[in-house]
Design an enzyme around this catalytic site. Structure first.
Site, PDB file in Angstrom:
ATOM      1  N   LYS A  12      30.062  43.159  33.439  1.00 10.15           N
ATOM      2  CA  LYS A  12      30.198  43.752  32.115  1.00 10.15           C
ATOM      3  C   LYS A  12      28.899  44.431  31.648  1.00 10.15           C
ATOM      4  O   LYS A  12      27.845  44.258  32.268  1.00 10.15           O
ATOM      5  CB  LYS A  12      30.626  42.669  31.130  1.00 10.15           C
ATOM      6  CG  LYS A  12      32.000  42.077  31.443  1.00 10.15           C
ATOM      7  CD  LYS A  12      32.329  40.982  30.464  1.00 10.15           C
ATOM      8  CE  LYS A  12      33.666  40.325  30.741  1.00 10.15           C
ATOM      9  NZ  LYS A  12      33.951  39.255  29.761  1.00 10.15           N
ATOM     10  N   TYR A  52      43.003  44.984  29.211  1.00 10.22           N
ATOM     11  CA  TYR A  52      43.229  43.786  28.400  1.00 10.22           C
ATOM     12  C   TYR A  52      44.577  43.852  27.669  1.00 10.22           C
ATOM     13  O   TYR A  52      44.704  43.363  26.547  1.00 10.22           O
ATOM     14  CB  TYR A  52      42.101  43.619  27.384  1.00 10.22           C
ATOM     15  CG  TYR A  52      40.771  43.246  27.987  1.00 10.22           C
ATOM     16  CD1 TYR A  52      40.559  41.986  28.542  1.00 10.22           C
ATOM     17  CD2 TYR A  52      39.709  44.146  27.994  1.00 10.22           C
ATOM     18  CE1 TYR A  52      39.331  41.634  29.093  1.00 10.22           C
ATOM     19  CE2 TYR A  52      38.474  43.798  28.535  1.00 10.22           C
ATOM     20  CZ  TYR A  52      38.294  42.545  29.078  1.00 10.22           C
ATOM     21  OH  TYR A  52      37.081  42.203  29.620  1.00 10.22           O
ATOM     22  N   ASN A 115      29.489  37.565  28.253  1.00 14.63           N
ATOM     23  CA  ASN A 115      29.429  36.514  29.275  1.00 14.63           C
ATOM     24  C   ASN A 115      29.353  37.068  30.692  1.00 14.63           C
ATOM     25  O   ASN A 115      29.750  36.418  31.646  1.00 14.63           O
ATOM     26  CB  ASN A 115      30.601  35.553  29.109  1.00 14.63           C
ATOM     27  CG  ASN A 115      31.939  36.244  29.222  1.00 14.63           C
ATOM     28  OD1 ASN A 115      32.048  37.360  29.714  1.00 14.63           O
ATOM     29  ND2 ASN A 115      32.983  35.565  28.768  1.00 14.63           N
ATOM     30  N   HIS A 118      33.900  39.444  34.390  1.00 18.26           N
ATOM     31  CA  HIS A 118      35.344  39.218  34.284  1.00 18.26           C
ATOM     32  C   HIS A 118      35.851  39.062  35.713  1.00 18.26           C
ATOM     33  O   HIS A 118      35.366  39.737  36.618  1.00 18.26           O
ATOM     34  CB  HIS A 118      36.049  40.418  33.644  1.00 18.26           C
ATOM     35  CG  HIS A 118      37.531  40.423  33.924  1.00 18.26           C
ATOM     36  ND1 HIS A 118      38.425  39.708  33.170  1.00 18.26           N
ATOM     37  CD2 HIS A 118      38.248  41.006  34.919  1.00 18.26           C
ATOM     38  CE1 HIS A 118      39.642  39.872  33.669  1.00 18.26           C
ATOM     39  NE2 HIS A 118      39.563  40.650  34.729  1.00 18.26           N
ATOM     40  N   GLU A 129      45.223  44.462  38.149  1.00 15.96           N
ATOM     41  CA  GLU A 129      43.905  44.964  37.790  1.00 15.96           C
ATOM     42  C   GLU A 129      43.320  45.861  38.876  1.00 15.96           C
ATOM     43  O   GLU A 129      42.735  46.906  38.573  1.00 15.96           O
ATOM     44  CB  GLU A 129      42.957  43.797  37.488  1.00 15.96           C
ATOM     45  CG  GLU A 129      43.340  43.050  36.231  1.00 15.96           C
ATOM     46  CD  GLU A 129      42.513  41.796  35.984  1.00 15.96           C
ATOM     47  OE1 GLU A 129      41.686  41.416  36.843  1.00 15.96           O
ATOM     48  OE2 GLU A 129      42.703  41.183  34.923  1.00 15.96           O
TER      49      GLU A 129
END
Length: 138
Positions: A12, A52, A115, A118, A129
């Site tokens: 990310k 998402y 964080n 993913h 995905e």
């Protein structure tokens, strides 16, 4: 030998901004996972919404969309035996503040939203995905 699996991993924007992309990728490679596709991207809100899709109606989603589109990220498809479970264990729990030491989140992050990574959570989500991020990958 266990059948090979593929999983999508996103490093990310916070991982890229902090210069951790190479360190994180090296951890996956040291574990024995192979990168079969890798690209640096800066995604827009429409791509975030497709990725998402299950979460766009959640109250907490708009800040996540803002975060994931705020800077470049690295999209990578990793392959190896039981890759989905292996990567998720290596990443640690979503809330980095309580992620175990030795995991990517436990070692490098303190945030629930920022964080670092993913990863697909099932063979079905990995297929969806990977098809979204790397539609030409066979």
């Amino acid at each position: 030998m266990t059948d090979l699996q593929r999983t999508l991993v996103l490093l990310k924007p916070d991982a890229v901004r902090r210069g951790l992309a190479g360190t994180i990728l090296a951890r996956y490679e040291a574990k024995g996972l192979a990168a079969v596709a890798l690209e640096l991207r800066h995604i827009d809100a429409a791509m975030a919404d497709r990725h998402y899709a299950d979460h766009v109606e959640q109250a907490w989603y708009p800040p996540l969309r803002d975060y994931i589109t705020a800077g470049p990220l690295v999209a990578v498809v990793l392959e190896g035996p039981t890759a989905i479970d292996v990567v998720r264990l290596m990443n640690g729990v979503t809330n980095s503040a309580v992620a175990a030491p030795g995991t990517i989140r436990g070692d490098y992050s303190l945030s629930n939203r920022e964080n670092l990574v993913h990863a697909s959570d099932s063979p079905e989500s990995a297929s969806r995905e990977i098809g979204l991020w790397f539609p030409n990958l066979g």
